[in-house]
Design a protein around this motif. Structure first.
Motif, PDB file in Angstrom:
ATOM      1  N   LEU A 222       1.692  -1.165  -0.268  1.00  0.00           N
ATOM      2  CA  LEU A 222      -0.314   0.119   0.193  1.00  0.00           C
ATOM      3  C   LEU A 222       0.927   1.418   0.161  1.00  0.00           C
ATOM      4  O   LEU A 222       0.529   2.348  -0.736  1.00  0.00           O
ATOM      5  N   GLU A 223       1.888   1.199   1.066  1.00  0.00           N
ATOM      6  CA  GLU A 223       3.060   2.351   0.750  1.00  0.00           C
ATOM      7  C   GLU A 223       3.469   2.379  -0.865  1.00  0.00           C
ATOM      8  O   GLU A 223       3.469   4.104  -1.068  1.00  0.00           O
ATOM      9  N   ALA A 224       3.515   1.160  -1.148  1.00  0.00           N
ATOM     10  CA  ALA A 224       4.460   1.143  -2.399  1.00  0.00           C
ATOM     11  C   ALA A 224       3.913   1.775  -3.671  1.00  0.00           C
ATOM     12  O   ALA A 224       4.035   3.069  -4.434  1.00  0.00           O
ATOM     13  N   ALA A 225       2.473   1.677  -3.529  1.00  0.00           N
ATOM     14  CA  ALA A 225       1.307   2.131  -5.035  1.00  0.00           C
ATOM     15  C   ALA A 225       1.008   3.997  -4.099  1.00  0.00           C
ATOM     16  O   ALA A 225       1.080   4.672  -5.377  1.00  0.00           O
ATOM     17  N   ARG A 226       1.211   4.248  -2.624  1.00  0.00           N
ATOM     18  CA  ARG A 226       1.257   5.730  -2.268  1.00  0.00           C
ATOM     19  C   ARG A 226       1.936   6.521  -3.103  1.00  0.00           C
ATOM     20  O   ARG A 226       1.891   7.080  -3.767  1.00  0.00           O
ATOM     21  N   LEU A 227       3.169   5.346  -3.041  1.00  0.00           N
ATOM     22  CA  LEU A 227       4.263   6.149  -3.405  1.00  0.00           C
ATOM     23  C   LEU A 227       4.409   6.304  -4.876  1.00  0.00           C
ATOM     24  O   LEU A 227       4.581   7.566  -5.962  1.00  0.00           O
ATOM     25  N   ILE A 228       4.385   5.298  -5.383  1.00  0.00           N
ATOM     26  CA  ILE A 228       4.105   5.355  -7.200  1.00  0.00           C
ATOM     27  C   ILE A 228       3.696   6.068  -8.044  1.00  0.00           C
ATOM     28  O   ILE A 228       3.560   6.362  -9.095  1.00  0.00           O
ATOM     29  N   LEU A 254       9.823  -0.936  -1.385  1.00  0.00           N
ATOM     30  CA  LEU A 254       8.991  -0.996  -1.211  1.00  0.00           C
ATOM     31  C   LEU A 254       7.959  -2.712  -1.466  1.00  0.00           C
ATOM     32  O   LEU A 254       7.669  -3.100  -0.514  1.00  0.00           O
ATOM     33  N   ALA A 255       8.048  -1.787  -2.588  1.00  0.00           N
ATOM     34  CA  ALA A 255       7.177  -3.060  -3.617  1.00  0.00           C
ATOM     35  C   ALA A 255       8.017  -4.265  -3.681  1.00  0.00           C
ATOM     36  O   ALA A 255       7.217  -5.608  -3.892  1.00  0.00           O
ATOM     37  N   GLY A 256       9.224  -4.215  -3.777  1.00  0.00           N
ATOM     38  CA  GLY A 256      10.037  -5.438  -3.553  1.00  0.00           C
ATOM     39  C   GLY A 256       9.861  -6.167  -2.059  1.00  0.00           C
ATOM     40  O   GLY A 256      10.005  -7.815  -2.356  1.00  0.00           O
ATOM     41  N   ALA A 257      10.157  -5.073  -1.161  1.00  0.00           N
ATOM     42  CA  ALA A 257      10.154  -6.429  -0.215  1.00  0.00           C
ATOM     43  C   ALA A 257       8.524  -7.246  -0.178  1.00  0.00           C
ATOM     44  O   ALA A 257       8.711  -8.734   0.729  1.00  0.00           O
TER      45      ALA A 257
END
Ligand code: NAD
Ligand code: FE2
Length: 391
Positions: A222-228, A254-257
């Motif tokens: 979710l945080e990755a999506a918020r950033l990207i 984050l998305a990789g993790a």
């Protein structure tokens, strides 16, 4: 998932994120007890400031650095074997990978084979947990904001002679340290920015909608999506936007993790055969397939698609779950068009060659350890239909 369910998460010992992160390299290499480092990169990056910074930093601290720069895009078993030779010639006790997913994955292969008495065939180690526990320590310095390989337990290695590209998953492939400096990504041209960036977004969506997602991977995704979500079109249009580059770099990590711990699913399973048959770049292939695969899966996990849609900015909090999923599909179609990623038919593939490959590609996708983790499983016929939808 209930409070009583178990899950586990595997990550590098240390992840440093931010402008100037590479300056931490000598100190962290010394803390790992390393004295002689092999710097693994590719020919296009040989003169990149990231490689210069890595070598200069190591040498200033009295650590011996040698460069191996013969990694190809989509690294091969041959690249890894040559890297092992370079490693032995330098008597290296550790590796620094500088580059995108290709040098980092090659370095993982080199680290895994470096301690072998009897040479092993990497391709035979494909799949889950076949590498064995031993590998040289690896420090990853990504120069793309995309693969997330700096924090994953995956490596993807090709064998051109056998016309295959296989994923290996093993804790031994996890870098000990990841140094994520967004300034290294400023030199990426728009096409590369778009392809690696959409791959990172795919990682977030696939992790969020994987059958083996966990509360930790959900938060990362979710945080990755918020950033990207709001940043990808910006960095495509404005390559020197440092704030957007920073959001992409952290988002990709984050998305990789997330995906490393929730595993890849249907999009990645279907994307690799497109690379193998038609040389569609990894990120473009995943980006093109994402919208059809999301549309296919919507009914199986409407609240998960809605959550990732809202995080990415494709839907608002007022949109009900079902509609948020539909909005995500439309937003993905618009985003890929905006960042210059055409449909599959835009990759110069002859229509009859595409039709002829559909069956074998669907078989390869099904054999790839991906589709079974998708929230809605697809059979061979459905996979063929999804490829056609992406045409
Ligand atoms: N291990 C994993 O978890 C994982 C996940 C996703 C993808 N992958 C793999 O990663 C590979 C793709 O990696 P990638 O998309 O990061 O690209 P890449 O490493 O294949 O690099 C592509 C090109 O970009 C150039 N480049 C890299 N950084 C640059 C920069 N800052 N400025 C200018 N040019 C730059 C390189 O020289 C190269 O020519 C594929 O082989 C894919 O299978 C691995
Ligand atoms: Fe990917």
């Amino acid at each position: 998932m209930t409070a009583l369910d178990t899950f586990d998460v595997v990550l590098p010992q240390r992840v440093v994120v931010g402008a100037g992160a590479t300056a931490r390299l000598p100190q962290l290499a010394q803390r790992l007890g390393l004295r002689r480092l092999l710097v693994v990169t590719d020919p296009g990056l040989r003169e990149h400031p990231a490689v210069h910074a890595v070598v200069a930093g190591l040498e200033a601290a009295g650590l011996a650095a040698a460069i191996f720069d013969a990694v190809q895009v989509d690294p091969t078993v041959g690249n890894v074997a040559d890297g092992v030779d370079a490693l032995r010639a330098h008597a290296a006790d550790g590796i620094v990978a500088v580059g995108g997913g290709s040098p980092i994955d090659a370095a993982k292969g080199i680290a895994a084979l470096a301690l072998d008495d009897q040479p092993r065939d990497l391709i035979a180690l494909a799949g889950f947990d076949n590498v064995g526990g031993r590998a040289l320590p690896l420090i990853a310095v990504p120069t793309t904001a995309g693969s997330g390989s700096e924090v994953t337990r995956a490596a993807v290695i090709a064998d051109p002679a056998r016309q295959i590209k296989v994923p290996l998953y093993d804790d031994a492939l996890l870098p000990a340290v990841a140094l994520v400096d967004p300034l290294h990504t400023l030199t990426m041209p728009p096409r590369l920015t778009a392809e690696v960036g959409i791959d990172a977004l795919v990682h977030a969506v696939e992790a969020m909608t994987s059958k083996v997602a966990s509360p930790v991977t959900d938060q990362f995704a979710l945080e990755a999506a918020r950033l990207i979500g709001p940043s990808l079109a910006r960095v495509y249009a404005q390559p020197d936007d440092e704030a957007a580059r920073a959001a992409m770099a952290f988002g990709a990590t984050l998305a990789g993790a997330a995906i490393s711990n929730a595993t890849i699913a249907l999009v990645h399973g279907m994307a690799r055969p497109l690379g193998a048959h038609f040389h569609v770049p990894h990120g473009a292939a995943t980006g093109i397939l994402l919208a059809p695969v999301v549309r296919f899966g919507l009914g199986a996990a409407p609240e998960r698609y809605a959550a990732i849609a809202r995080a990415a900015g494709a839907a608002g909090s007022e949109d009900p779950d079902g509609e948020a999923g539909e909005l995500l599909v439309a937003w993905l179609d618009a985003l890929t068009a905006q960042i210059g990623i055409p449909r599959l038919s835009g990759y110069g593939i002859a229509p009859d060659a595409f039709e002829a490959a559909l069956g074998p590609m669907a078989d390869a996708a099904l054999a790839s350890n991906g589709p079974e983790f998708n929230c809605r499983e697809a059979d061979r016929e459905q996979i063929v239909a999804l490829y056609r939808e992406a045409w």
